[in-house]
Design a protein around this motif. Structure first.
Motif, PDB file in Angstrom:
ATOM      1  N   PRO A  66       0.836  -1.212   0.000  1.00 38.35           N
ATOM      2  CA  PRO A  66       0.000   0.000   0.000  1.00 38.35           C
ATOM      3  C   PRO A  66       0.866   1.255   0.000  1.00 38.35           C
ATOM      4  N   VAL A  67       0.440   2.258  -0.744  1.00 37.12           N
ATOM      5  CA  VAL A  67       1.199   3.512  -0.818  1.00 37.12           C
ATOM      6  C   VAL A  67       0.300   4.679  -0.443  1.00 37.12           C
ATOM      7  N   ARG A  68       0.936   5.818  -0.181  1.00 41.15           N
ATOM      8  CA  ARG A  68       0.213   7.042   0.151  1.00 41.15           C
ATOM      9  C   ARG A  68       0.662   8.160  -0.790  1.00 41.15           C
ATOM     10  N   ILE A  69      -0.172   9.161  -0.939  1.00 43.49           N
ATOM     11  CA  ILE A  69       0.169  10.291  -1.803  1.00 43.49           C
ATOM     12  C   ILE A  69       1.476  10.912  -1.298  1.00 43.49           C
ATOM     13  N   GLY A  70       2.425  11.101  -2.208  1.00 37.10           N
ATOM     14  CA  GLY A  70       3.713  11.691  -1.843  1.00 37.10           C
ATOM     15  C   GLY A  70       4.823  10.655  -1.684  1.00 37.10           C
ATOM     16  N   ASP A  71       4.479   9.391  -1.516  1.00 39.62           N
ATOM     17  CA  ASP A  71       5.508   8.358  -1.348  1.00 39.62           C
ATOM     18  C   ASP A  71       6.401   8.273  -2.586  1.00 39.62           C
ATOM     19  N   ILE A  72       7.661   7.921  -2.365  1.00 44.72           N
ATOM     20  CA  ILE A  72       8.602   7.667  -3.461  1.00 44.72           C
ATOM     21  C   ILE A  72       8.788   6.153  -3.525  1.00 44.72           C
TER      22      ILE A  72
ATOM     23  N   PHE B 194      -2.100   3.331 -11.562  1.00 46.22           N
ATOM     24  CA  PHE B 194      -1.943   2.056 -10.854  1.00 46.22           C
ATOM     25  C   PHE B 194      -3.237   1.732 -10.113  1.00 46.22           C
ATOM     26  N   VAL B 195      -3.342   0.509  -9.665  1.00 47.70           N
ATOM     27  CA  VAL B 195      -4.475   0.143  -8.804  1.00 47.70           C
ATOM     28  C   VAL B 195      -3.939  -0.450  -7.506  1.00 47.70           C
ATOM     29  N   GLU B 196      -4.734  -0.325  -6.465  1.00 43.37           N
ATOM     30  CA  GLU B 196      -4.353  -0.883  -5.160  1.00 43.37           C
ATOM     31  C   GLU B 196      -5.589  -1.532  -4.547  1.00 43.37           C
ATOM     32  N   ARG B 197      -5.425  -2.767  -4.130  1.00 44.45           N
ATOM     33  CA  ARG B 197      -6.543  -3.468  -3.486  1.00 44.45           C
ATOM     34  C   ARG B 197      -6.369  -3.378  -1.981  1.00 44.45           C
ATOM     35  N   ASP B 198      -7.472  -3.100  -1.297  1.00 43.37           N
ATOM     36  CA  ASP B 198      -7.417  -2.940   0.153  1.00 43.37           C
ATOM     37  C   ASP B 198      -8.606  -3.681   0.746  1.00 43.37           C
ATOM     38  N   SER B 199      -8.343  -4.792   1.409  1.00 48.94           N
ATOM     39  CA  SER B 199      -9.459  -5.521   2.010  1.00 48.94           C
ATOM     40  C   SER B 199      -9.417  -5.342   3.513  1.00 48.94           C
ATOM     41  N   LYS B 200     -10.470  -4.687   4.008  1.00 46.78           N
ATOM     42  CA  LYS B 200     -10.566  -4.452   5.461  1.00 46.78           C
ATOM     43  C   LYS B 200     -12.001  -4.697   5.889  1.00 46.78           C
TER      44      LYS B 200
ATOM     45  N   TRP C 292     -11.804  -2.733  -1.122  1.00 46.13           N
ATOM     46  CA  TRP C 292     -11.728  -1.417  -1.749  1.00 46.13           C
ATOM     47  C   TRP C 292     -10.719  -1.491  -2.879  1.00 46.13           C
ATOM     48  N   LEU C 293     -11.084  -0.936  -4.005  1.00 47.48           N
ATOM     49  CA  LEU C 293     -10.159  -0.884  -5.122  1.00 47.48           C
ATOM     50  C   LEU C 293      -9.873   0.588  -5.410  1.00 47.48           C
ATOM     51  N   TYR C 294      -8.665   1.010  -5.118  1.00 45.12           N
ATOM     52  CA  TYR C 294      -8.284   2.399  -5.385  1.00 45.12           C
ATOM     53  C   TYR C 294      -7.515   2.446  -6.691  1.00 45.12           C
ATOM     54  N   GLN C 295      -7.515   3.610  -7.319  1.00 45.03           N
ATOM     55  CA  GLN C 295      -6.583   3.813  -8.408  1.00 45.03           C
ATOM     56  C   GLN C 295      -5.790   5.077  -8.124  1.00 45.03           C
ATOM     57  N   GLY C 296      -4.724   5.235  -8.853  1.00 47.16           N
ATOM     58  CA  GLY C 296      -3.885   6.389  -8.584  1.00 47.16           C
ATOM     59  C   GLY C 296      -2.934   6.644  -9.726  1.00 47.16           C
ATOM     60  N   VAL C 297      -2.061   7.618  -9.517  1.00 53.86           N
ATOM     61  CA  VAL C 297      -1.111   8.034 -10.554  1.00 53.86           C
ATOM     62  C   VAL C 297       0.271   8.117  -9.930  1.00 53.86           C
ATOM     63  N   ILE C 298       1.259   7.508 -10.613  1.00 53.00           N
ATOM     64  CA  ILE C 298       2.659   7.693 -10.208  1.00 53.00           C
ATOM     65  C   ILE C 298       3.399   8.361 -11.363  1.00 53.00           C
ATOM     66  N   CYS C 299       4.348   9.222 -11.036  1.00 52.12           N
ATOM     67  CA  CYS C 299       5.140   9.908 -12.062  1.00 52.12           C
ATOM     68  C   CYS C 299       6.613   9.728 -11.751  1.00 52.12           C
TER      69      CYS C 299
ATOM     70  N   SER D  56      16.157   9.712 -15.818  1.00 54.81           N
ATOM     71  CA  SER D  56      17.038   8.546 -15.926  1.00 54.81           C
ATOM     72  C   SER D  56      16.182   7.274 -15.907  1.00 54.81           C
ATOM     73  N   PRO D  57      16.588   6.268 -16.706  1.00 55.66           N
ATOM     74  CA  PRO D  57      15.701   5.127 -16.934  1.00 55.66           C
ATOM     75  C   PRO D  57      15.320   4.341 -15.679  1.00 55.66           C
ATOM     76  N   ASN D  58      16.203   4.298 -14.698  1.00 52.71           N
ATOM     77  CA  ASN D  58      15.904   3.460 -13.532  1.00 52.71           C
ATOM     78  C   ASN D  58      15.569   4.297 -12.301  1.00 52.71           C
ATOM     79  N   SER D  59      15.016   5.486 -12.512  1.00 52.29           N
ATOM     80  CA  SER D  59      14.739   6.334 -11.350  1.00 52.29           C
ATOM     81  C   SER D  59      13.460   5.886 -10.644  1.00 52.29           C
ATOM     82  N   LYS D  60      13.294   6.370  -9.438  1.00 56.73           N
ATOM     83  CA  LYS D  60      12.089   6.020  -8.676  1.00 56.73           C
ATOM     84  C   LYS D  60      10.914   6.892  -9.106  1.00 56.73           C
ATOM     85  N   TRP D  61       9.735   6.580  -8.588  1.00 61.03           N
ATOM     86  CA  TRP D  61       8.499   7.252  -8.984  1.00 61.03           C
ATOM     87  C   TRP D  61       7.832   7.850  -7.748  1.00 61.03           C
ATOM     88  N   GLN D  62       7.071   8.926  -7.951  1.00 58.79           N
ATOM     89  CA  GLN D  62       6.353   9.537  -6.828  1.00 58.79           C
ATOM     90  C   GLN D  62       4.850   9.298  -6.993  1.00 58.79           C
ATOM     91  N   VAL D  63       4.209   8.977  -5.883  1.00 59.42           N
ATOM     92  CA  VAL D  63       2.753   8.813  -5.909  1.00 59.42           C
ATOM     93  C   VAL D  63       2.134  10.212  -5.938  1.00 59.42           C
TER      94      VAL D  63
END
Lengths: 186, 90
Positions: free
Chosen positions: A118-124, A152-158, A163-170, A175-182
Motif C-alpha cells: 500500500p502507498v500514500r500520496i507523496g511516497d517515493i 496504478f491500482v491498489e486493493r485494500d481488504s478491510k 476497496w479498489l483504489y486507483q492512482g497516478v505515479i510519475c 534517468s531510466p531506472n529512477s524512482k516514482w512519486q505517488v
C-alpha cells in the motif's frame, strides 16, 4: 555493556539477507506485460572478464515478478546486457517449504526487496511497488507536467470489504531506472 | 460623502460543494479540453469545500466520502490525461 548490546544488534542486522527460491521458469514474451523495470545490478570480476547479476521486475499475467539473470562478458556492459536477456532469467519466489523441489536453488541477497505494498500520496517508490492498472488500455504511460506517469491500482481488504483504489505515479527524473512519486490516489 | 447601508443581509456568503449526483452527471468530450483548466480547478474547489483535498482515500470516513472524492478525481484526471495525450487511446 550498553555499547556491546548495540554493537551485537548492528552485527545481526547487517548480517541478515532475504532468501528466495530461484525457480527456472521459461518466460515467453507473450506472457510478459512490461519491459524489465527497477533493475539492480551486482558486478564482480570473473576469470572470463566480468560477471553481472541483474535483478529486475517484470509484470507477468496479473502480478509483478522478481527475476534474476546472470551474464558473463569481457566488459561490464556485455555481461549486464546478457544478464538482462529474459530467456536467461529465473523467477525468484519467497522461500516457503512447500515450494522446495529438487530443481530449486535457494539464493540470499542484500539487494533491496521490491514488492507491491500500500502507498500514500507523496511516497517515493519503485515502479513495481504498485500494481499495473487492471484495464490494459489504462496501463499506457502518459505525460503530466512534463514527466512520464502511469496509473496504478491498489486493493485494500478491510473488515470484509474490498476497496479498489486507483492512482497516478510519475517518474522522479528522466534517468531510466529512477524512482516514482505517488501523485494521487483515489 | 458617507454611505450608510441599512438592512442589508449580514450573513456571509458560504459557497456550497456540488452534490455527488451533480458531479456524476458531468459528461466530458474532446470539446471540453479548451476549458480543461477551469474544469479541473472547479473540481479541486469541490474537494476543498468537502475537506477532502490532499487526503488519501483511506483517511475519508465514509463510503459516500470516498465515492465523491473518487468521482471528482476521475473527472480531473480524465481531462489531464485525455487532453494532453491525444494518442493514448488510439
Amino acid at each position: 555493556m550498553k555499547r556491546a548490546i548495540l554493537l551485537l544488534a548492528l552485527v545481526s542486522t547487517t548480517a541478515s539477507a532475504d532468501c528466495y527460491m530461484r525457480i527456472s521458469t521459461r518466460l515467453t514474451p507473450q506472457m510478459v506485460n512490461s519491459q524489465p523495470v527497477d533493475t539492480q545490478r551486482l558486478v564482480v570480476p570473473d576469470s572470463r572478464g566480468q560477471k553481472c547479476v541483474m535483478r529486475y521486475r517484470i509484470h507477468v499475467g496479473n502480478d509483478w515478478e522478481t527475476v534474476e539473470g546472470i551474464g558473463v562478458g569481457a566488459t561490464e556492459t556485455d555481461a549486464c546486457a546478457r544478464a538482462l536477456d529474459l530467456s536467461r532469467g529465473s523467477m525468484l519466489k519467497e522461500v516457503s517449504p512447500q515450494r522446495v523441489s529438487a530443481d530449486s536453488q535457494m539464493v540470499c541477497t542484500d539487494l533491496p526487496d521490491i514488492r507491491v505494498h500500500p502507498v500514500r500520496i507523496g511516497d517515493i517508490v519503485w515502479q513495481s511497488e504498485v500494481d499495473l492498472h487492471s484495464i490494459p488500455t489504462e496501463r499506457k504511460m502518459f505525460w503530466y507536467k512534463r514527466t512520464q506517469c502511469r496509473m496504478f491500482v491498489e486493493r485494500d481488504s478491510k473488515n470484509a470489504n474490498l476497496w479498489l483504489y486507483q492512482g497516478v505515479i510519475c517518474q522522479n527524473n528522466t534517468s531510466p531506472n529512477s524512482k516514482w512519486q505517488v501523485i494521487d490516489k483515489y | 460623502m458617507a454611505v450608510l447601508l441599512v438592512g442589508c443581509a449580514t450573513r456571509p456568503y458560504q459557497p456550497q460543494a456540488m452534490t455527488y449526483s451533480e458531479i456524476e452527471r458531468i459528461q466530458l468530450t474532446n470539446a471540453d479540453c479548451g476549458r480543461a483548466d477551469s474544469f479541473i480547478s472547479m473540481m479541486g474547489e469541490q474537494l476543498r469545500l468537502k475537506g477532502y483535498a490532499g487526503k488519501n482515500p483511506e483517511e475519508l470516513a465514509t463510503e459516500e466520502d470516498r465515492k465523491y472524492n473518487s468521482r471528482a478525481k476521475v473527472v480531473m484526471w480524465s481531462l489531464r490525461i485525455g487532453c494532453n495525450n491525444p494518442n493514448r487511446y488510439k
